[in-house]
Motif scaffolding. Structure first.
Motif, PDB file in Angstrom:
ATOM      1  N   UNK A   1      75.375 -38.708  58.883  1.00  9.29           N
ATOM      2  CA  UNK A   1      76.482 -37.902  59.400  1.00  9.29           C
ATOM      3  C   UNK A   1      76.063 -36.467  59.710  1.00  9.29           C
ATOM      4  N   UNK A   2      74.875 -36.073  59.221  1.00 16.97           N
ATOM      5  CA  UNK A   2      74.364 -34.727  59.503  1.00 16.97           C
ATOM      6  C   UNK A   2      73.212 -34.769  60.502  1.00 16.97           C
ATOM      7  N   UNK A   3      73.176 -35.827  61.311  1.00 15.66           N
ATOM      8  CA  UNK A   3      72.114 -35.972  62.304  1.00 15.66           C
ATOM      9  C   UNK A   3      72.704 -36.157  63.705  1.00 15.66           C
ATOM     10  N   UNK A   4      72.004 -35.606  64.700  1.00 13.70           N
ATOM     11  CA  UNK A   4      72.317 -35.870  66.101  1.00 13.70           C
ATOM     12  C   UNK A   4      73.749 -35.589  66.503  1.00 13.70           C
ATOM     13  N   UNK A   5      74.312 -36.509  67.325  1.00 15.10           N
ATOM     14  CA  UNK A   5      75.650 -36.293  67.868  1.00 15.10           C
ATOM     15  C   UNK A   5      76.718 -36.313  66.794  1.00 15.10           C
ATOM     16  N   UNK A   6      76.470 -37.076  65.699  1.00 23.85           N
ATOM     17  CA  UNK A   6      77.445 -37.112  64.602  1.00 23.85           C
ATOM     18  C   UNK A   6      77.584 -35.728  63.964  1.00 23.85           C
ATOM     19  N   UNK A   7      76.475 -35.053  63.788  1.00 26.36           N
ATOM     20  CA  UNK A   7      76.511 -33.705  63.213  1.00 26.36           C
ATOM     21  C   UNK A   7      77.308 -32.757  64.119  1.00 26.36           C
ATOM     22  N   UNK A   8      77.074 -32.861  65.438  1.00 26.15           N
ATOM     23  CA  UNK A   8      77.786 -32.011  66.392  1.00 26.15           C
ATOM     24  C   UNK A   8      79.282 -32.314  66.350  1.00 26.15           C
ATOM     25  N   UNK A   9      79.633 -33.603  66.368  1.00 26.20           N
ATOM     26  CA  UNK A   9      81.037 -34.016  66.332  1.00 26.20           C
ATOM     27  C   UNK A   9      81.716 -33.528  65.060  1.00 26.20           C
ATOM     28  N   UNK A  10      81.055 -33.723  63.911  1.00 23.73           N
ATOM     29  CA  UNK A  10      81.647 -33.325  62.635  1.00 23.73           C
ATOM     30  C   UNK A  10      81.799 -31.808  62.546  1.00 23.73           C
ATOM     31  N   UNK A  11      80.802 -31.083  63.071  1.00 23.69           N
ATOM     32  CA  UNK A  11      80.888 -29.627  63.067  1.00 23.69           C
ATOM     33  C   UNK A  11      82.033 -29.105  63.905  1.00 23.69           C
ATOM     34  N   UNK A  12      82.223 -29.683  65.096  1.00 25.29           N
ATOM     35  CA  UNK A  12      83.325 -29.274  65.970  1.00 25.29           C
ATOM     36  C   UNK A  12      84.671 -29.596  65.323  1.00 25.29           C
ATOM     37  N   UNK A  13      84.772 -30.774  64.704  1.00 24.94           N
ATOM     38  CA  UNK A  13      86.021 -31.161  64.045  1.00 24.94           C
ATOM     39  C   UNK A  13      86.376 -30.187  62.928  1.00 24.94           C
ATOM     40  N   UNK A  14      85.362 -29.760  62.169  1.00 30.32           N
ATOM     41  CA  UNK A  14      85.612 -28.816  61.072  1.00 30.32           C
ATOM     42  C   UNK A  14      86.026 -27.451  61.617  1.00 30.32           C
ATOM     43  N   UNK A  15      85.288 -26.956  62.614  1.00 31.26           N
ATOM     44  CA  UNK A  15      85.556 -25.613  63.132  1.00 31.26           C
ATOM     45  C   UNK A  15      86.899 -25.531  63.850  1.00 31.26           C
ATOM     46  N   UNK A  16      87.283 -26.602  64.566  1.00 33.49           N
ATOM     47  CA  UNK A  16      88.526 -26.565  65.334  1.00 33.49           C
ATOM     48  C   UNK A  16      89.751 -26.990  64.525  1.00 33.49           C
ATOM     49  N   UNK A  17      89.559 -27.972  63.625  1.00 32.59           N
ATOM     50  CA  UNK A  17      90.715 -28.563  62.952  1.00 32.59           C
ATOM     51  C   UNK A  17      90.633 -28.496  61.423  1.00 32.59           C
ATOM     52  N   UNK A  18      89.559 -27.932  60.891  1.00 33.87           N
ATOM     53  CA  UNK A  18      89.379 -27.826  59.436  1.00 33.87           C
ATOM     54  C   UNK A  18      89.551 -29.191  58.763  1.00 33.87           C
TER      55      UNK A  18
END
Length: 361
Positions: free
Chosen positions: A311-328
């Motif tokens: 979950x901390x690799x590649x596109x999953x990391x990017x997706x999870x990071x955006x979800x956290x930053x935008x929607x907490x």
């Protein structure tokens, strides 16, 4: 030459809590910390501590001497090197000890203030709990405590499996009864780490009684007539001396505090003689008998999709990071382990005195 009422050596959890209390009582305090500020955004993210374990400017690693009871293996021991100490880099699990542990402290010291019935009041005063209140929990303190912001499906399966084996569900591991299985709580508030700097020190940054020296190494204590009156420090490449009107308080951790005592001439005579250190006080226990909690990992292959693998690799990391930053929300709201159980592995139905804590990661 600067003078302070108190000098706190080590700006970790103990040092910042001690400093806050002294400043609130009107004393002039200097905090000396070897590390830097804890202003890296990754440190505030619940999941951000995990990549920090694999090499980080906020951790300093030590290696133990060979351990005879472990076939002479050596342990790597990490210690925080940042303002806020362990509270800035740890896994944020909020877990108190057992009442029997604290009561043994009271018996050993002869002081009931170390017992569970006394210390629980201190826990309550510090705590601002998201869900729990009453006799064992506080809701008005500076330290934010909350349930996990994200739970992996594997954690739910673990909890249900342990219940099917006979272990009861425990909704609160911190009320004095740890037996059972359930979700843990964390020093997290509104999706961000609640360390002692954000909770206790930041509100005092403009207070004239607080001074903080970062990236500064304490060399030794300055002792006169068997009283510590100051410290020698290495700051910006220069040796300096600072003095305390009242006390020098060592809160540099279980590794560095005894080291500083020994460098200052306080410790085992034989050890100090090896390094030609002038002996000021013979104390044989200094630097001895360090004990850490035991951890035994069991690794097994599980069905994919129930945890945090990759979950901390590649596109999953990017997706999870955006979800956290935008929607907490999302996996970044997790510290990677949401649940545990306290049990006696020899008899899972024995509720009297759980012997181990079993995590699911």
């Amino acid at each position: 030459m600067k003078n302070f009422d108190f000098i706190i050596v080590g700006g970790g959890t103990s040092g910042t809590i001690t400093s806050e209390k002294l400043i609130r009582n009107g004393y002039k305090v200097l905090i000396i910390e070897e590390g830097k500020k804890n202003n890296n955004p990754l440190l505030s993210m619940p999941a951000g501590w995990i990549p920090m374990l694999d090499g980080s400017p906020y951790l300093k690693f030590y290696k133990s001497i060979p351990q005879p009871q472990l076939n002479n293996r050596q342990h790597d021991i990490a210690q925080a090197k940042v303002l806020g100490g362990g509270s800035s880099v740890n896994g944020m699990v909020y877990m108190r000890g057992k009442p029997s542990d604290y009561n043994r402290w009271a018996e050993a010291t002869g002081d009931e203030r170390w017992g569970w019935n006394s210390l629980i009041n201190n826990y309550k005063a510090l705590e601002n709990n998201q869900r729990l209140a009453g006799e064992t929990h506080g809701t008005d303190g500076p330290i934010k405590v909350s349930d996990p912001g994200y739970v992996a499906e594997g954690s739910n399966l673990y909890i249900k499996t342990m219940q099917k084996l006979g272990l009861p569900y425990n909704r609160d591991f911190n009320d004095g009864n740890q037996y059972g299985v359930g979700l843990m709580q964390y020093t997290i508030g509104d999706g961000k780490r609640c360390d002692t700097v954000s909770a206790l020190i930041n509100p005092l940054l403009n207070d004239k009684n607080l001074e903080i020296m970062l990236n500064t190494v304490v060399i030794k204590l300055i002792i006169e007539n068997k009283k510590a009156i100051g410290v020698e420090i290495l700051h910006k490449g220069k040796l300096e001396k600072v003095y305390a009107n009242n006390e020098v308080i060592l809160t540099a951790g279980s590794l560095i505090s005894p080291k500083l005592l020994m460098l200052s001439g306080i410790g085992n005579e034989e050890e100090l003689k090896k390094f030609d250190i002038k002996i000021i006080e013979k104390l044989n226990g200094v630097g001895k008998n360090l004990q850490d909690h035991h951890e035994v990992p069991f690794i097994s292959k599980a069905k994919a999709g129930f945890g945090y693998h990759k979950e901390n690799k590649g596109w999953r990391m990017i997706k999870n990071g955006i979800q956290y930053l935008l929607f907490n929300s999302g996996p970044v709201r997790s510290v990677g382990v949401e649940c545990c159980s306290f049990l006696n592995p020899e008899n899972i139905l024995d509720h009297r005195d759980p012997k181990i804590k079993l995590y699911y990661v």
